[in-house]
Structure formats: structure tokens, C-alpha cells
Design a protein around this motif. Structure first.
Motif, PDB file in Angstrom:
ATOM      1  N   TRP A 217       0.161  -5.089   7.159  1.00 33.28           N
ATOM      2  CA  TRP A 217       0.869  -3.907   6.672  1.00 33.28           C
ATOM      3  C   TRP A 217       2.355  -4.217   6.657  1.00 33.28           C
ATOM      4  O   TRP A 217       2.980  -4.406   7.705  1.00 33.28           O
ATOM      5  CB  TRP A 217       0.558  -2.731   7.597  1.00 33.28           C
ATOM      6  CG  TRP A 217       1.081  -1.409   7.168  1.00 33.28           C
ATOM      7  CD1 TRP A 217       1.567  -1.057   5.944  1.00 33.28           C
ATOM      8  CD2 TRP A 217       1.164  -0.226   7.979  1.00 33.28           C
ATOM      9  NE1 TRP A 217       1.951   0.261   5.924  1.00 33.28           N
ATOM     10  CE2 TRP A 217       1.715   0.795   7.167  1.00 33.28           C
ATOM     11  CE3 TRP A 217       0.829   0.067   9.297  1.00 33.28           C
ATOM     12  CZ2 TRP A 217       1.936   2.087   7.642  1.00 33.28           C
ATOM     13  CZ3 TRP A 217       1.050   1.345   9.765  1.00 33.28           C
ATOM     14  CH2 TRP A 217       1.579   2.351   8.945  1.00 33.28           C
ATOM     15  N   ALA A 218       2.937  -4.279   5.482  1.00 35.26           N
ATOM     16  CA  ALA A 218       4.348  -4.665   5.359  1.00 35.26           C
ATOM     17  C   ALA A 218       5.253  -3.750   6.168  1.00 35.26           C
ATOM     18  O   ALA A 218       6.245  -4.199   6.750  1.00 35.26           O
ATOM     19  CB  ALA A 218       4.755  -4.672   3.889  1.00 35.26           C
TER      20      ALA A 218
ATOM     21  N   ALA B 136       3.715 -10.894  -1.686  1.00 35.94           N
ATOM     22  CA  ALA B 136       3.211 -12.091  -1.010  1.00 35.94           C
ATOM     23  C   ALA B 136       4.225 -12.628  -0.015  1.00 35.94           C
ATOM     24  O   ALA B 136       3.876 -12.997   1.123  1.00 35.94           O
ATOM     25  CB  ALA B 136       2.855 -13.164  -2.045  1.00 35.94           C
ATOM     26  N   GLY B 137       5.485 -12.698  -0.401  1.00 33.15           N
ATOM     27  CA  GLY B 137       6.512 -13.208   0.502  1.00 33.15           C
ATOM     28  C   GLY B 137       6.680 -12.356   1.737  1.00 33.15           C
ATOM     29  O   GLY B 137       6.831 -12.875   2.859  1.00 33.15           O
ATOM     30  N   HIS B 138       6.645 -11.048   1.569  1.00 34.00           N
ATOM     31  CA  HIS B 138       6.758 -10.130   2.705  1.00 34.00           C
ATOM     32  C   HIS B 138       5.601 -10.354   3.685  1.00 34.00           C
ATOM     33  O   HIS B 138       5.799 -10.401   4.909  1.00 34.00           O
ATOM     34  CB  HIS B 138       6.746  -8.685   2.218  1.00 34.00           C
ATOM     35  CG  HIS B 138       7.904  -8.331   1.338  1.00 34.00           C
ATOM     36  ND1 HIS B 138       8.952  -7.532   1.752  1.00 34.00           N
ATOM     37  CD2 HIS B 138       8.195  -8.661   0.054  1.00 34.00           C
ATOM     38  CE1 HIS B 138       9.820  -7.380   0.770  1.00 34.00           C
ATOM     39  NE2 HIS B 138       9.379  -8.053  -0.270  1.00 34.00           N
ATOM     40  N   HIS B 139       4.398 -10.481   3.134  1.00 37.77           N
ATOM     41  CA  HIS B 139       3.220 -10.649   3.994  1.00 37.77           C
ATOM     42  C   HIS B 139       3.246 -11.996   4.715  1.00 37.77           C
ATOM     43  O   HIS B 139       2.922 -12.071   5.918  1.00 37.77           O
ATOM     44  CB  HIS B 139       1.949 -10.541   3.159  1.00 37.77           C
ATOM     45  CG  HIS B 139       1.681  -9.165   2.624  1.00 37.77           C
ATOM     46  ND1 HIS B 139       1.887  -8.033   3.364  1.00 37.77           N
ATOM     47  CD2 HIS B 139       1.216  -8.746   1.416  1.00 37.77           C
ATOM     48  CE1 HIS B 139       1.560  -6.966   2.657  1.00 37.77           C
ATOM     49  NE2 HIS B 139       1.164  -7.374   1.469  1.00 37.77           N
ATOM     50  N   LEU B 140       3.603 -13.048   4.003  1.00 46.33           N
ATOM     51  CA  LEU B 140       3.610 -14.370   4.632  1.00 46.33           C
ATOM     52  C   LEU B 140       4.686 -14.469   5.709  1.00 46.33           C
ATOM     53  O   LEU B 140       4.506 -15.181   6.706  1.00 46.33           O
ATOM     54  CB  LEU B 140       3.797 -15.445   3.564  1.00 46.33           C
ATOM     55  CG  LEU B 140       2.611 -15.615   2.613  1.00 46.33           C
ATOM     56  CD1 LEU B 140       2.921 -16.657   1.548  1.00 46.33           C
ATOM     57  CD2 LEU B 140       1.342 -15.991   3.377  1.00 46.33           C
ATOM     58  N   HIS B 141       5.799 -13.769   5.516  1.00 45.18           N
ATOM     59  CA  HIS B 141       6.828 -13.721   6.562  1.00 45.18           C
ATOM     60  C   HIS B 141       6.245 -13.115   7.843  1.00 45.18           C
ATOM     61  O   HIS B 141       6.432 -13.656   8.942  1.00 45.18           O
ATOM     62  CB  HIS B 141       8.020 -12.901   6.058  1.00 45.18           C
ATOM     63  CG  HIS B 141       9.182 -12.884   7.000  1.00 45.18           C
ATOM     64  ND1 HIS B 141      10.348 -12.196   6.743  1.00 45.18           N
ATOM     65  CD2 HIS B 141       9.372 -13.448   8.228  1.00 45.18           C
ATOM     66  CE1 HIS B 141      11.193 -12.348   7.735  1.00 45.18           C
ATOM     67  NE2 HIS B 141      10.622 -13.098   8.661  1.00 45.18           N
TER      68      HIS B 141
ATOM     69  N   HIS C 276      -5.508  -6.539  15.256  1.00 44.46           N
ATOM     70  CA  HIS C 276      -4.127  -6.929  14.998  1.00 44.46           C
ATOM     71  C   HIS C 276      -3.837  -7.118  13.510  1.00 44.46           C
ATOM     72  O   HIS C 276      -2.703  -7.444  13.153  1.00 44.46           O
ATOM     73  CB  HIS C 276      -3.797  -8.202  15.763  1.00 44.46           C
ATOM     74  CG  HIS C 276      -3.872  -8.037  17.249  1.00 44.46           C
ATOM     75  ND1 HIS C 276      -3.807  -9.086  18.136  1.00 44.46           N
ATOM     76  CD2 HIS C 276      -4.005  -6.918  18.016  1.00 44.46           C
ATOM     77  CE1 HIS C 276      -3.894  -8.635  19.373  1.00 44.46           C
ATOM     78  NE2 HIS C 276      -4.023  -7.322  19.326  1.00 44.46           N
ATOM     79  N   VAL C 277      -4.848  -6.926  12.681  1.00 44.61           N
ATOM     80  CA  VAL C 277      -4.635  -7.067  11.242  1.00 44.61           C
ATOM     81  C   VAL C 277      -3.606  -6.053  10.743  1.00 44.61           C
ATOM     82  O   VAL C 277      -2.739  -6.376   9.917  1.00 44.61           O
ATOM     83  CB  VAL C 277      -5.974  -6.905  10.481  1.00 44.61           C
ATOM     84  CG1 VAL C 277      -5.724  -6.768   8.975  1.00 44.61           C
ATOM     85  CG2 VAL C 277      -6.882  -8.088  10.763  1.00 44.61           C
ATOM     86  N   GLU C 278      -3.678  -4.835  11.234  1.00 49.58           N
ATOM     87  CA  GLU C 278      -2.759  -3.797  10.777  1.00 49.58           C
ATOM     88  C   GLU C 278      -1.303  -4.205  11.019  1.00 49.58           C
ATOM     89  O   GLU C 278      -0.442  -3.987  10.161  1.00 49.58           O
ATOM     90  CB  GLU C 278      -3.064  -2.488  11.497  1.00 49.58           C
ATOM     91  CG  GLU C 278      -2.201  -1.326  11.062  1.00 49.58           C
ATOM     92  CD  GLU C 278      -2.674  -0.005  11.647  1.00 49.58           C
ATOM     93  OE1 GLU C 278      -3.661   0.550  11.116  1.00 49.58           O
ATOM     94  OE2 GLU C 278      -2.083   0.455  12.631  1.00 49.58           O
ATOM     95  N   SER C 279      -1.026  -4.808  12.163  1.00 49.26           N
ATOM     96  CA  SER C 279       0.348  -5.202  12.482  1.00 49.26           C
ATOM     97  C   SER C 279       0.852  -6.305  11.562  1.00 49.26           C
ATOM     98  O   SER C 279       2.050  -6.394  11.291  1.00 49.26           O
ATOM     99  CB  SER C 279       0.436  -5.675  13.937  1.00 49.26           C
ATOM    100  OG  SER C 279       0.175  -4.612  14.826  1.00 49.26           O
TER     101      SER C 279
ATOM    102  N   VAL D 121       0.853  -1.183   0.000  1.00 49.38           N
ATOM    103  CA  VAL D 121       0.000   0.000   0.000  1.00 49.38           C
ATOM    104  C   VAL D 121       0.892   1.237   0.000  1.00 49.38           C
ATOM    105  O   VAL D 121       2.087   1.164   0.283  1.00 49.38           O
ATOM    106  CB  VAL D 121      -0.958   0.013   1.213  1.00 49.38           C
ATOM    107  CG1 VAL D 121      -1.936  -1.146   1.131  1.00 49.38           C
ATOM    108  CG2 VAL D 121      -0.191  -0.036   2.526  1.00 49.38           C
ATOM    109  N   ASP D 122       0.272   2.379  -0.328  1.00 48.70           N
ATOM    110  CA  ASP D 122       1.056   3.615  -0.435  1.00 48.70           C
ATOM    111  C   ASP D 122       1.249   4.303   0.914  1.00 48.70           C
ATOM    112  O   ASP D 122       1.653   5.453   0.972  1.00 48.70           O
ATOM    113  CB  ASP D 122       0.390   4.583  -1.415  1.00 48.70           C
ATOM    114  CG  ASP D 122      -1.005   5.018  -0.973  1.00 48.70           C
ATOM    115  OD1 ASP D 122      -1.455   4.609   0.115  1.00 48.70           O
ATOM    116  OD2 ASP D 122      -1.663   5.759  -1.731  1.00 48.70           O
TER     117      ASP D 122
END
Length: 562
Positions: A167-168, A86-91, A161-164, A31-32
Motif C-alpha cells: 500500500w503506497a 511501480a517505483g513507489h512500490h519498489l521503494h 505485512h503485505v499491507e504495509s 488504489v483508491d
């Protein structure tokens, strides 16, 4: 073998419901909102692991912060996944799952260790007198399996806790919290037998956590709370201060490390211009907002709907509309007094409440970083305290009859199903920038940041007319928002209204002389209006100080054409 098997099954279940709640995360993009500056355009991390990058991570501040371990984590992602989100988020999701499992394991074992410590004197007395063991269990000695598992599950799938996780840029939350849990695990071992080698199990993860996010500075105080319950190491206080002093002294190295890191971070934020001055936000308004935020976070944890990526700091005349700070303060004091009164018989209430109050202090707004009033991510660790107080309170107070297990299982399933549904929906709002900001506008009022950011996004999509309307709406709410003036100028330039665009860029620079994008946009607008000499002078002056801007698409060609 019963406990290892049950621990494994609970951890498996925690991972399963977390994966279910966040199942859409792999399809989300960046996201920006800070992601360009923190991740894929950040010169510290965009090239992955390099010797120079690692050195700069520890020696330089970036984006108003100094958290070298977090930068190393982003470097690892760039090396492994490049700019594929995707990789950043899954990490981040894996880190979140690991923290949830550790939270369960640590809580369960701490309660068991505290219970052994509480009953040890009786066992020794019975052994000396050769008496048989007491039948049954004390009233408050409940099996910690369900409450520990439920606290961990609430942490794992709570929508706030979704934001944590999604959000990359907020990798510092998931990473530092994993180190928080590892510190608790090390402290459990140290509490069983205090040795230097075991103290290293506390100090090392704590130090790494601080280098990931300075909010861990509150952890030594949480350890003191855990000494009271569930570890029950503070029960020796009845014998006098001499017995308590070792517990206090063992926290001193941790507090000294916290102070050192907080000093470095504060200096970094000050040098980067990230701390709001008292002239921008008076102390009285900060205190009022902090008190209201304490109550607001409780509401967020209890009823997690209408969550947004940005909650603007309210104007002074709007603070009263959000509720009375005096009434909020009175309510907080009343709850604090009640927990102190009940702390002897229900220590989990005292520990949970003061966990919540204490861990929020660094982010409650007394020292302002930016213009955010609240943030979902700030509940990530503090919310655990509320979960502990609530869940253990239910476990202790629930009538002990045949249907107890069935009833608690049914309640747990219903609550977790609702939270998983809400969390899955909230993950969807982080799919892309447009959904993020449209959602923020739908659930908040006066959100000039959301209007301005939506304008910037629509400019990139060649929707200049709509972008100009959003920028004007942001300026109606807050006329001194430099970025909104810049976005308005860019939108007007896209429409072809170059005179109005130049005025907008001038206003942006009058509010923020360091806004490089506005200086370059003003230069380009002058070029397009035929004032080549003034354009070239401004280009050269700006790029001499900020040469890396030549790499931004469009800047090099505009400069050459000037």
C-alpha cells in the motif's frame, strides 16, 4: 571470517525470499484507499522536492497526521518516478528488505553481546585462578544464527505485512521501521560502550523514525526489554536500584522526545477531526474491542488467511459475536502471568510477549483514529515480539541430537514456503481497487466501507446502476455513513434520477457539513434540474472557501455552466 560470510548469505537469502513473495508488486497500481490524498493528488508531494513543500511538511498537518519525514519520502518518489506506481512500490519493498536484514543482524549480535556479558564474570574468575576454560556451552547459550534468521524471515514474508509494503500510502510503516532497526543497531553499539557519540547513534535514527511515524514512541520501552534480554544489561539489578538507575535515565531523553512528537501528532489529528469522540465510540466499547483485537492479532499472525484492507469497528451489539471480551482478557492475563513466571529461565518469552503487548498500545483502539477496528499493518512491528518468543522457544526446547539441524531446516523451509505462497497471493489482492474491495467483501461481514468504496469506483467506470446498489448496501449496514450517501447521490445522478440524487447529497451534508464533494455535487444537481441561481450561489460559497477544487476534473465546467 565465518560470521561475516554467514551474515552475508543470510541477508542474501532474506532478500531473495522477500523478492519471491512480493514478485507481483511492481505490476500493482495505486488504489483508491488514501493513495490519491497521500500521494499523487497531495499538494505537499505531487510536485516532488520543493523548498515550499519541505517547509510545509514540517509545519503543517495533512490527512489527519504530522509525519514530515514520510512526506519527504513521498516527495522523493514523485521526483524520481512521477505518478508511475511501480517505483513507489519498489521503494517500499527495498525499505522492507533492509529492515529484515537489519533485524537479523541486530538480533544475532545482541544475543552474542549478551552472552559475552553473562559469561564475563566467570571468565575473569577463571583467569584470576588460572583455571582452564569450561568445556562446552551452557544449555541456554544456543547459536543465534538460526533463530535470528528465522525471526527476520517471518517478518519479511508474513502475509499480514503485505499491507504495509504493497500500500503506497503506508510508506510510514516501512520507513519508520527501518529507522527502528537502525536505532536498535545504534543501541547495540551504545550498550558495548556508553559514550555521547554513540548515544547519537541511538537518538538520531529514533528522532527520524518518530518524524516518519509516531508509533516509535514505544521504542524506549522495548530498549528496556532488550536490556533484560538479549543484552542482559539488567542482570545488575540484583545489586540494587542504584545499578539500574543509569539504564532508566538513559531512556529519559528518548521518552521526552516521544512525548513531544506524540503531543504534536495528537493536536494535528484533533485539529483535522481524525480522532473519534467518546460519544461516537464509548470507552467501554473501545476497551472491549482492544482486548479482542489483541487476541485477533495473535490469530492473524498464527493463521494469516482472510486478510482485508479494512475491518470496520463493530457495532456494540456485534461485539459479543466476535467473542467474549472477558474471556479474551482472562486469556491475555494468563499468558502474561506465565511469561512472568518463566521470564527468569526463558527471558525471550517475557521480552517477546511484552514487545507485542507494548508496541500495540498506540494502535489498539483506546484512542480511536477513524472507524477501523483492526488493521493488518498494525502487526508490522508488534509481530516481531511473537516471532522472537516462538522461534527462540523452539530453538531452546528442541532436543539436542544429531537430527536437530536437519529438522529445524525442514520445518523452516515448509513454514516459509507456505508464507511466501500466501503473501504472493495477498499481494495480488492489492493489484487494483476493485480486487481490493471485492476481496474485503468476500472475507468480512458488515463492511460498509468496502461497499461504499466499491460504489465510488464503479461510478468512475460508468457503472452507475451497480454503484447505486453497493451504496445502498453500505447504508443498510450503517445509515449514518456520509460518504455512502454521497456515492449514492452520484450514482443516482449518473442514472438521471436527479431528485433522489439531490436528497442523497442533502443527507450526506446533514451528516458531514464539511464534505465539499457533496456540496459541489448538490450544486451541479441543482443546475441540471434548472435551478441555476441556487446552484451558482452554492458553487460560489463553496469555491470561495475551497478554491483548489476548481482543479478537480468537471468542477470548473459545471461552475461555468451554472
Amino acid at each position: 571470517m565465518a560470521r561475516p560470510r554467514s551474515d552475508f548469505l543470510v541477508c542474501l537469502g532474506l532478500c531473495a525470499i522477500t523478492a519471491l513473495a512480493f514478485h507481483g508488486l511492481a505490476g500493482n497500481g495505486f488504489v483508491d484507499f488514501d493513495d490519491p490524498e497521500y500521494v499523487f493528488r497531495n499538494e505537499l508531494v505531487r510536485d516532488g522536492f520543493t523548498a515550499e513543500g519541505v517547509k510545509r511538511a514540517f509545519t503543517e498537518a495533512s490527512n489527519y497526521n504530522w509525519h514530515p519525514v514520510t512526506w519527504l519520502s513521498h516527495m522523493l518518489d514523485m521526483s524520481l518516478f512521477g505518478q508511475k506506481p511501480a517505483g513507489h512500490h519498489l521503494h517500499s519493498l527495498v525499505l522492507h528488505m533492509a529492515s529484515a536484514c537489519l533485524l537479523f543482524l541486530v538480533l544475532r549480535r545482541m544475543v552474542e553481546a549478551g552472552e559475552r556479558r553473562r559469561t564475563a564474570p566467570r571468565r575473569r574468575r577463571r583467569a584470576r585462578k588460572r583455571e582452564p576454560p569450561e568445556p562446552g556451552r551452557p544449555a541456554d547459550a544456543i547459536d543465534p544464527l538460526w533463530p535470528a534468521a528465522m525471526v527476520a524471515a517471518l517478518f519479511a514474508v508474513h502475509p499480514a505485512h503485505v499491507e504495509s509494503v504493497a500500500w503506497a500510502s503506508e510508506r510510514k510503516d516501512t520507513l519508520s521501521t527501518l529507522f527502528w532497526m537502525l536505532t536498535l543497531a545504534g543501541y547495540l553499539r551504545y550498550g558495548e560502550r556508553a559514550t555521547r557519540s554513540r548515544y547519537a547513534l541511538v537518538w538520531v535514527p529514533f528522532a527520524l523514525g518518530l518524524l516518519a511515524k509516531s508509533m516509535l514512541a514505544t521504542l524506549p520501552f522495548v530498549l528496556l526489554l532488550l536490556d533484560y534480554w538479549p543484552l542482559r544489561r539488567l542482570e545488575a539489578s540484583r545489586a540494587g536500584l542504584a545499578r539500574v538507575r543509569p539504564l532508566l535515565m538513559e531512556k529519559v531523553p528518548l521518552l521526552m522526545l516521544s512525548a513531544a512528537v506524540m503531543l504534536v501528532v495528537t493536536l494535528a489529528q484533533w485539529s483535522e477531526g481524525g480522532l473519534a469522540s467518546l460519544t461516537e465510540i464509548p470507552a467501554s466499547h473501545r476497551v472491549a474491542n482492544a482486548v479482542l483485537s489483541y487476541v485477533g492479532y495473535l490469530k492473524m499472525l498464527a493463521w494469516p488467511v482472510d486478510l482485508a484492507a479494512f475491518y470496520p469497528f463493530p457495532e456494540p451489539d456485534r461485539l459479543a459475536l466476535l467473542g467474549s471480551p472477558v474471556l479474551a482478557a482472562a486469556a491475555l492475563l494468563a499468558v502474561t502471568g506465565l511469561t512472568l513466571r518463566l521470564g527468569r529461565t526463558s527471558p525471550f518469552l517475557l521480552v517477546g510477549w511484552f514487545w507485542y503487548l507494548g508496541t500495540l498500545i498506540p494502535v489498539i483502539g483506546l484512542v480511536k483514529l477513524g472507524t477501523v477496528a483492526m488493521a493488518d499493518r498494525y502487526t508490522y512491528v508488534p509481530g516481531i515480539g511473537i516471532f522472537i518468543a516462538l522461534v527462540w522457544g523452539i530453538a531452546v526446547a528442541w532436543p539436542r541430537h544429531v537430527g536437530r539441524t536437519t529438522a529445524l531446516a525442514a520445518i523452516s523451509a515448509a513454514v516459509l514456503l507456505a508464507l511466501v505462497t500466501l503473501t504472493s497471493r495477498q499481494v495480488g489482492f492489492w493489484h487494483d481497487s476493485e480486487q481490493l474491495w471485492l476481496r474485503a467483501l468476500a472475507v468480512t461481514e458488515g463492511n460498509y466501507t468496502a461497499h461504499s468504496n466499491l460504489a465510488a469506483l464503479w461510478i468512475q467506470q460508468d457503472r452507475s446502476v451497480e454503484a447505486a446498489a453497493q451504496a445502498r448496501r453500505a447504508l443498510e449496514i450503517r445509515h449514518d455513513h456520509a460518504q455512502a450517501h454521497h456515492n449514492l447521490g452520484t450514482a443516482l445522478a449518473g442514472i438521471g434520477d436527479l431528485g433522489a440524487a439531490e436528497d442523497a447529497f442533502r443527507r450526506a451534508l446533514a451528516l458531514d457539513a464539511d464534505l465539499v464533494a457533496s456540496r459541489l455535487a448538490l450544486a451541479d444537481t441543482r443546475r441540471r434540474r434548472g435551478n441555476a441561481s441556487a446552484a451558482l450561489e452554492l458553487f460560489e460559497e463553496t469555491l470561495a472557501r475551497e478554491p483548489h477544487w476548481l482543479e478537480v476534473p468537471g468542477v470548473r465546467s459545471s461552475y461555468r455552466n451554472a
